[in-house]
Enzyme design. Structure first.
Site, PDB file in Angstrom:
ATOM      1  N   CYS A  97     -19.161  62.746 -20.447  1.00  0.00           N
ATOM      2  CA  CYS A  97     -20.425  62.179 -20.933  1.00  0.00           C
ATOM      3  C   CYS A  97     -21.435  62.087 -19.806  1.00  0.00           C
ATOM      4  O   CYS A  97     -22.605  61.863 -20.040  1.00  0.00           O
ATOM      5  CB  CYS A  97     -20.191  60.817 -21.542  1.00  0.00           C
ATOM      6  SG  CYS A  97     -19.607  59.652 -20.325  1.00  0.00           S
ATOM      7  N   LYS A 109      -7.305  52.058 -30.761  1.00  0.00           N
ATOM      8  CA  LYS A 109      -7.259  53.256 -31.617  1.00  0.00           C
ATOM      9  C   LYS A 109      -7.855  54.408 -30.800  1.00  0.00           C
ATOM     10  O   LYS A 109      -9.067  54.582 -30.730  1.00  0.00           O
ATOM     11  CB  LYS A 109      -8.088  53.000 -32.891  1.00  0.00           C
ATOM     12  CG  LYS A 109      -7.718  53.810 -34.118  1.00  0.00           C
ATOM     13  CD  LYS A 109      -7.716  55.304 -33.989  1.00  0.00           C
ATOM     14  CE  LYS A 109      -9.074  55.950 -33.928  1.00  0.00           C
ATOM     15  NZ  LYS A 109      -8.996  57.420 -33.606  1.00  0.00           N
ATOM     16  N   PHE A 154     -11.791  61.596 -26.842  1.00  0.00           N
ATOM     17  CA  PHE A 154     -10.751  62.499 -26.307  1.00  0.00           C
ATOM     18  C   PHE A 154     -10.949  62.838 -24.847  1.00  0.00           C
ATOM     19  O   PHE A 154     -10.003  63.219 -24.164  1.00  0.00           O
ATOM     20  CB  PHE A 154     -10.713  63.803 -27.128  1.00  0.00           C
ATOM     21  CG  PHE A 154     -11.777  64.801 -26.742  1.00  0.00           C
ATOM     22  CD1 PHE A 154     -11.613  65.630 -25.633  1.00  0.00           C
ATOM     23  CD2 PHE A 154     -12.965  64.903 -27.461  1.00  0.00           C
ATOM     24  CE1 PHE A 154     -12.601  66.527 -25.254  1.00  0.00           C
ATOM     25  CE2 PHE A 154     -13.960  65.798 -27.076  1.00  0.00           C
ATOM     26  CZ  PHE A 154     -13.765  66.600 -25.977  1.00  0.00           C
ATOM     27  N   GLU A 214      -7.413  61.077 -31.673  1.00  0.00           N
ATOM     28  CA  GLU A 214      -6.251  61.726 -32.272  1.00  0.00           C
ATOM     29  C   GLU A 214      -5.952  63.069 -31.611  1.00  0.00           C
ATOM     30  O   GLU A 214      -4.929  63.680 -31.883  1.00  0.00           O
ATOM     31  CB  GLU A 214      -6.479  61.906 -33.790  1.00  0.00           C
ATOM     32  CG  GLU A 214      -7.586  62.877 -34.166  1.00  0.00           C
ATOM     33  CD  GLU A 214      -8.998  62.378 -33.880  1.00  0.00           C
ATOM     34  OE1 GLU A 214      -9.173  61.192 -33.523  1.00  0.00           O
ATOM     35  OE2 GLU A 214      -9.932  63.196 -33.994  1.00  0.00           O
ATOM     36  N   GLU A 249     -26.026  67.793 -28.193  1.00  0.00           N
ATOM     37  CA  GLU A 249     -25.075  67.630 -27.092  1.00  0.00           C
ATOM     38  C   GLU A 249     -24.075  68.789 -27.193  1.00  0.00           C
ATOM     39  O   GLU A 249     -23.401  68.935 -28.211  1.00  0.00           O
ATOM     40  CB  GLU A 249     -24.337  66.290 -27.225  1.00  0.00           C
ATOM     41  CG  GLU A 249     -23.366  66.067 -26.098  1.00  0.00           C
ATOM     42  CD  GLU A 249     -22.571  64.768 -26.221  1.00  0.00           C
ATOM     43  OE1 GLU A 249     -22.292  64.337 -27.353  1.00  0.00           O
ATOM     44  OE2 GLU A 249     -22.218  64.205 -25.173  1.00  0.00           O
ATOM     45  N   SER A 277     -19.042  59.984 -29.899  1.00  0.00           N
ATOM     46  CA  SER A 277     -20.292  60.699 -30.142  1.00  0.00           C
ATOM     47  C   SER A 277     -21.330  59.763 -30.769  1.00  0.00           C
ATOM     48  O   SER A 277     -20.984  58.744 -31.384  1.00  0.00           O
ATOM     49  CB  SER A 277     -20.018  61.886 -31.068  1.00  0.00           C
ATOM     50  OG  SER A 277     -19.463  61.417 -32.274  1.00  0.00           O
TER      51      SER A 277
HETATM   52  P1  NAD Z   1     -15.843  61.230 -31.553  1.00  0.00           P
HETATM   53  O1  NAD Z   1     -17.043  60.428 -31.886  1.00  0.00           O
HETATM   54  O2  NAD Z   1     -15.543  62.407 -32.394  1.00  0.00           O
HETATM   55  O3  NAD Z   1     -14.529  60.302 -31.611  1.00  0.00           O
HETATM   56  C1  NAD Z   1     -14.459  59.086 -30.910  1.00  0.00           C
HETATM   57  C2  NAD Z   1     -13.503  58.165 -31.646  1.00  0.00           C
HETATM   58  O4  NAD Z   1     -14.021  57.922 -32.947  1.00  0.00           O
HETATM   59  C3  NAD Z   1     -12.104  58.738 -31.812  1.00  0.00           C
HETATM   60  O5  NAD Z   1     -11.165  57.704 -31.655  1.00  0.00           O
HETATM   61  C4  NAD Z   1     -12.128  59.272 -33.228  1.00  0.00           C
HETATM   62  O6  NAD Z   1     -10.844  59.264 -33.827  1.00  0.00           O
HETATM   63  C5  NAD Z   1     -13.052  58.314 -33.934  1.00  0.00           C
HETATM   64  N1  NAD Z   1     -13.779  58.945 -35.043  1.00  0.00           N
HETATM   65  C6  NAD Z   1     -14.160  60.234 -35.130  1.00  0.00           C
HETATM   66  N2  NAD Z   1     -14.791  60.452 -36.306  1.00  0.00           N
HETATM   67  C7  NAD Z   1     -14.806  59.283 -36.960  1.00  0.00           C
HETATM   68  C8  NAD Z   1     -15.332  58.863 -38.221  1.00  0.00           C
HETATM   69  N3  NAD Z   1     -15.944  59.693 -39.054  1.00  0.00           N
HETATM   70  N4  NAD Z   1     -15.170  57.580 -38.556  1.00  0.00           N
HETATM   71  C9  NAD Z   1     -14.563  56.722 -37.731  1.00  0.00           C
HETATM   72  N5  NAD Z   1     -14.042  57.052 -36.532  1.00  0.00           N
HETATM   73  C10 NAD Z   1     -14.173  58.316 -36.148  1.00  0.00           C
HETATM   74  O7  NAD Z   1     -15.950  61.623 -30.014  1.00  0.00           O
HETATM   75  P2  NAD Z   1     -14.998  62.592 -29.208  1.00  0.00           P
HETATM   76  O8  NAD Z   1     -15.255  63.984 -29.639  1.00  0.00           O
HETATM   77  O9  NAD Z   1     -13.612  62.074 -29.211  1.00  0.00           O
HETATM   78  O10 NAD Z   1     -15.564  62.367 -27.734  1.00  0.00           O
HETATM   79  C11 NAD Z   1     -16.659  63.075 -27.213  1.00  0.00           C
HETATM   80  C12 NAD Z   1     -17.934  62.272 -27.371  1.00  0.00           C
HETATM   81  O11 NAD Z   1     -17.802  61.025 -26.690  1.00  0.00           O
HETATM   82  C13 NAD Z   1     -19.134  62.957 -26.732  1.00  0.00           C
HETATM   83  O12 NAD Z   1     -20.228  62.778 -27.578  1.00  0.00           O
HETATM   84  C14 NAD Z   1     -19.319  62.203 -25.436  1.00  0.00           C
HETATM   85  O13 NAD Z   1     -20.625  62.235 -24.910  1.00  0.00           O
HETATM   86  C15 NAD Z   1     -18.932  60.834 -25.845  1.00  0.00           C
HETATM   87  N6  NAD Z   1     -18.573  60.000 -24.704  1.00  0.00           N
HETATM   88  C16 NAD Z   1     -19.460  59.063 -24.322  1.00  0.00           C
HETATM   89  C17 NAD Z   1     -19.175  58.281 -23.228  1.00  0.00           C
HETATM   90  C18 NAD Z   1     -20.142  57.246 -22.778  1.00  0.00           C
HETATM   91  O14 NAD Z   1     -19.769  56.465 -21.934  1.00  0.00           O
HETATM   92  N7  NAD Z   1     -21.341  57.179 -23.302  1.00  0.00           N
HETATM   93  C19 NAD Z   1     -17.967  58.442 -22.539  1.00  0.00           C
HETATM   94  C20 NAD Z   1     -17.072  59.408 -22.981  1.00  0.00           C
HETATM   95  C21 NAD Z   1     -17.390  60.187 -24.081  1.00  0.00           C
END
Ligand code: NAD
Length: 517
Positions: free
Chosen positions: A304, A196, A172, A199, A403, A249
Site C-alpha cells: 500500500c 479475520k 493479503f 483468505e 489502484e 481495498s
Molecule cells: P480486500 O479489500 O480485497 O480484502 C481485505 C479483507 O477484506 C480480507 O480479509 C477480505 O477477506 C475481506 N473482504 C474482501 N471482500 C470483502 C467483501 N465483499 N465483504 C467483506 N469483506 C471482504 O484487499 P486485499 O486485496 O486483501 O488487499 C489489498 C488492498 O489492501 C489494496 O487495496 C491495498 O492498498 C490495501 N492495503 C492498504 C493498506 C493501508 O495501510 N492503507 C495496507 C495494506 C493493504
C-alpha cells in the site's frame, strides 16, 4: 461511489466433500478458544502463486462459527481485562522471543503463500515485531493522567479501559505485519479479539496465533476465523463486537466503515493507495531511479506504500526514464523462495489478468508503454507479471485512476512543482508520497502543502517507525485514528474521567448551582 458488502470475494468455494477428496493439500482451519476447528460447509483454495499449485483448502466460517468465536472472546474478556499489566507485557516479551527465534519459518510460510521474496518477508516480520516491542511497553501506553487540587480538595484523573471484544480484518499483502499491527495492540490494551485474515494467504496468522498461545496468552483472548464476506458481515452485525479495525481495498474499507459506524461501532478502515514520487530537477537522478525501482517493484508492487506514479518535474523526464529502464532490465524475477529472486509473482491468476488488462488499456488510452512486462520471458507456471514502465500517463486514464497493485510504474510528466502538488492533491487516494530534491525549501514546501498522510523527503516508502502511527488521508483511511503505535492505544481504549473529593462531614452543604471550581 459507495459499494456494499455484496462485492464478491475472489474465493473458489467448493463442498467439503470435494475438499476432502483432494486430501493432499491440508485443510487450514480456525482457532477458537485456543482450539483448532477445521469443519466447514465451504472451503476456498489457497495457492502458491509462484507455481499456481493448490497448497491448502481453507475452511470458510459460517455465521455460527463466527458467533462461537465472538462468544469465546466475550467469555474471556473479564479475566483478560483483570490480568495485571506486567503479565500482559510478559506475553509480548515472550511473543517477541518466539517470533525472533523462529522468524525463518514464518518468512517461508509468507513467501510460499503471498509470493514475496524471502528478504522482503523478513522485512515484514521486522516491522511487525516493531509493534510487539512497542506493546511490550504497555504499562507506559496505558497510563492515565492525574490532576491534584483541580478545585479546593478536588482531584481529577483519567484512566484508559479496554473496549471489550474487537474484530480485526486484514489484507493479503502483509499476512503477518498487518495482523501484528492490530491484534498485538488490541490485546495489550486489554481487549479480546476475533481476527479475520485474508483468505488468500492464511497460514501466517495460524502460526502467529499459535505463537501467542505459546507465549502464554489465555485461550479465548485471540480467536482466529477464516472466511469471506459472510464472516465479515457477522462481525459487523453482532452487537457484542465493539470495534472493527480493517485494512484492505478502498471499496471494502468504505463499506465496512459505513455499515459498522451506523451500528455504533468504533471503526478504523484503511483503504487503497496511489503513491506519487516527485523528482525535482535538482535531485540526484541515480538515487531517484534506484528508489523508484525499489519502491515500485519491491513485493511486485503489492504494497500500500509502493510507488505507483513517478512525477518528473521539468526537463529531466527522459533522462530519469532511461535510468529506470536500464535498472528494470537487470531485475531477477522468480519464486520468492529462491534467494536469487528480487521480485516474485502477484497473488492470484485474477490479479495477473487485471494488471495486464490495465497495461492493455493504457496503450489504448494514449499512454506509452516503455518497458512491457507482458512480453518478458517469465517463469512458465505461477502468476508472474513482468515489471512495466508506462510514460505519458495522465488522470482520466484507468491506469492512473485505479489502484494497480502490481509491478507497474507510471510516469506523469509535469512542468512545475506547483503542478506536481496539484496532481497529487487532486488524487482520491492519499496514503503516502515522496519528494526527491536537494533543496530544503522545496522539501519544506512539499511537506506543508501536500494533502497526504505519510510523506517522504528523499525516502520513497515513508512507513513510520513503530513509535509513530500509520495512516493515510482521504480514500486511504476512513475513521479518525491511525494504526499501530500511540494512536492504536487510543483506538482500543475508552477514556474515563473521575472527579473525586473526600470532604469532612462538616464541609457538606446543599448547593443547587452547577458545580464550578
Ligand atoms: P480486500 O479489500 O480485497 O480484502 C481485505 C479483507 O477484506 C480480507 O480479509 C477480505 O477477506 C475481506 N473482504 C474482501 N471482500 C470483502 C467483501 N465483499 N465483504 C467483506 N469483506 C471482504 O484487499 P486485499 O486485496 O486483501 O488487499 C489489498 C488492498 O489492501 C489494496 O487495496 C491495498 O492498498 C490495501 N492495503 C492498504 C493498506 C493501508 O495501510 N492503507 C495496507 C495494506 C493493504
Amino acid at each position: 461511489m459507495s459499494q456494499t458488502l455484496s462485492a464478491t470475494l475472489s474465493t473458489t468455494s467448493e463442498s467439503p466433500a470435494t475438499a476432502n477428496a483432494t486430501a493432499q493439500p491440508p485443510i487450514i482451519g480456525h482457532i477458537i478458544n485456543g482450539q483448532p476447528h477445521t469443519e466447514s460447509e465451504h472451503f476456498s483454495k489457497v495457492f502458491n502463486p509462484a507455481t499456481g499449485q493448490v497448497t491448502g483448502h481453507l475452511a470458510l466460517a459460517t455465521t455460527e462459527t463466527v458467533a462461537a468465536a465472538i462468544a469465546a472472546a466475550q467469555a474471556a474478556a473479564p479475566s483478560w481485562r483483570a490480568t495485571g499489566l506486567a503479565k500482559r507485557a510478559a506475553v509480548m516479551f515472550k511473543l517477541h522471543e518466539i517470533i525472533t527465534s523462529r522468524r525463518d519459518e514464518l518468512a517461508l510460510i509468507i513467501s510460499k503463500e503471498q509470493g514475496k521474496v524471502l528478504s522482503d518477508a523478513q522485512g515484514e516480520i521486522t516491522r511487525g515485531l516493531e509493534n510487539v516491542e512497542f506493546c511490550a511497553g504497555l504499562v507506559h501506553h496505558m497510563k492515565g493522567e492525574y490532576l491534584e487540587q483541580a478545585a479546593q480538595g478536588l482531584d481529577v484523573h483519567q484512566i484508559r479501559q479496554p473496549l471489550g471484544v474487537v474484530a480485526c480484518i486484514t489484507p493479503f499483502n502483509f499476512p503477518a505485519m498487518v495482523p501484528l499491527w492490530m491484534i498485538t495492540t488490541a490485546i495489550a490494551a486489554g481487549n479480546t479479539v476475533i481476527l479475520k485474515p485474508s483468505e488468500k494467504d492464511p497460514s501466517a496468522v495460524n502460526w502467529i496465533v499459535e505463537a501467542f498461545h505459546e507465549a502464554g496468552l489465555p485461550a479465548g483472548v485471540l480467536n482466529l476465523v477464516h472466511g469471506d464476506k459472510t464472516a465479515v458481515q457477522t462481525l459487523i452485525d453482532d452487537p457484542r463486537v465493539q470495534a472493527i479495525s480493517f485494512v484492505g481495498s478502498t471499496p471494502i474499507a468504505r463499506a465496512i466503515y459505513t455499515q459498522a459506524t451506523a451500528q455504533g461501532k468504533r471503526v478504523q478502515a484503511l483503504g487503497g493507495a496511489k503513491n506519487h514520487m516527485v523528482v525535482m530537477p535538482d535531485a540526484d537522478l541515480d538515487a531517484a531511479a534506484d528508489a523508484a525501482i525499489s519502491a515500485g517493484f519491491g513485493a511486485a508492487g503489492e504494497r500500500c506504500m509502493a510507488i505507483s506514479v513517478v512525477v518528473p518535474v521539468g526537463d529531466i523526464a527522459d533522462e530519469l526514464i532511461a535510468k529506470i529502464s536500464e535498472r528494470m532490465a537487470k531485475l531477477t524475477i522468480g519464486a520468492g523462495t529462491d534467494p536469487t529472486s528480487e521480485m516474485g509473482p502477484v497473488i492470484t491468476a485474477e490479479a495477473k489478468t487485471r494488471i495486464e488488462g490495465l497495461i492493455d488499456g493504457a496503450t489504448a488510452d494514449g499512454a506509452t508503454v516503455v518497458v512491457d512486462g507482458r512480453v518478458l520471458e517469465l517463469p512458465a507456471a505461477g502468476f508472474f507479471v513482468g515489471p512495466t514502465l508506462i510514460d505519458n500517463v495522465v488522470p482520466g486514464m484507468a491506469v492512473y485512476d485505479e489502484e494497480i497493485f502490481g509491478p507497474v510504474l507510471s510516469v506523469a510528466r509535469v512542468s512545475s512543482f506547483d503542478e506536481a502538488v496539484a496532481l497529487i492533491n487532486n488524487c482520491q487516494f492519499a496514503n503516502g508520497t515522496a519528494v526527491f530534491t536537494r533543496d530544503g525549501r522545496t522539501a519544506r514546501e512539499f511537506e506543508y502543502a501536500i494533502e497526504v498522510g505519510m510523506v517522504g523527503i528523499n525516502v520513497a516508502i515513508p512507513v513510520p517507525i513503530g513509535a509513530f502511527s500509520f495512516g493515510g488521508w482521504k480514500d486511504s483511511l476512513f475513521g479518525d485514528t491511525h494504526i499501530y503505535g500511540p494512536e492504536s492505544f487510543n483506538f482500543y481504549t475508552r477514556r474515563k474521567v473521575v472527579t473525586s473529593r473526600w470532604p469532612q462531614p462538616e464541609e457538606s452543604q446543599i448547593n443547587l448551582g452547577f458545580p464550578t471550581n
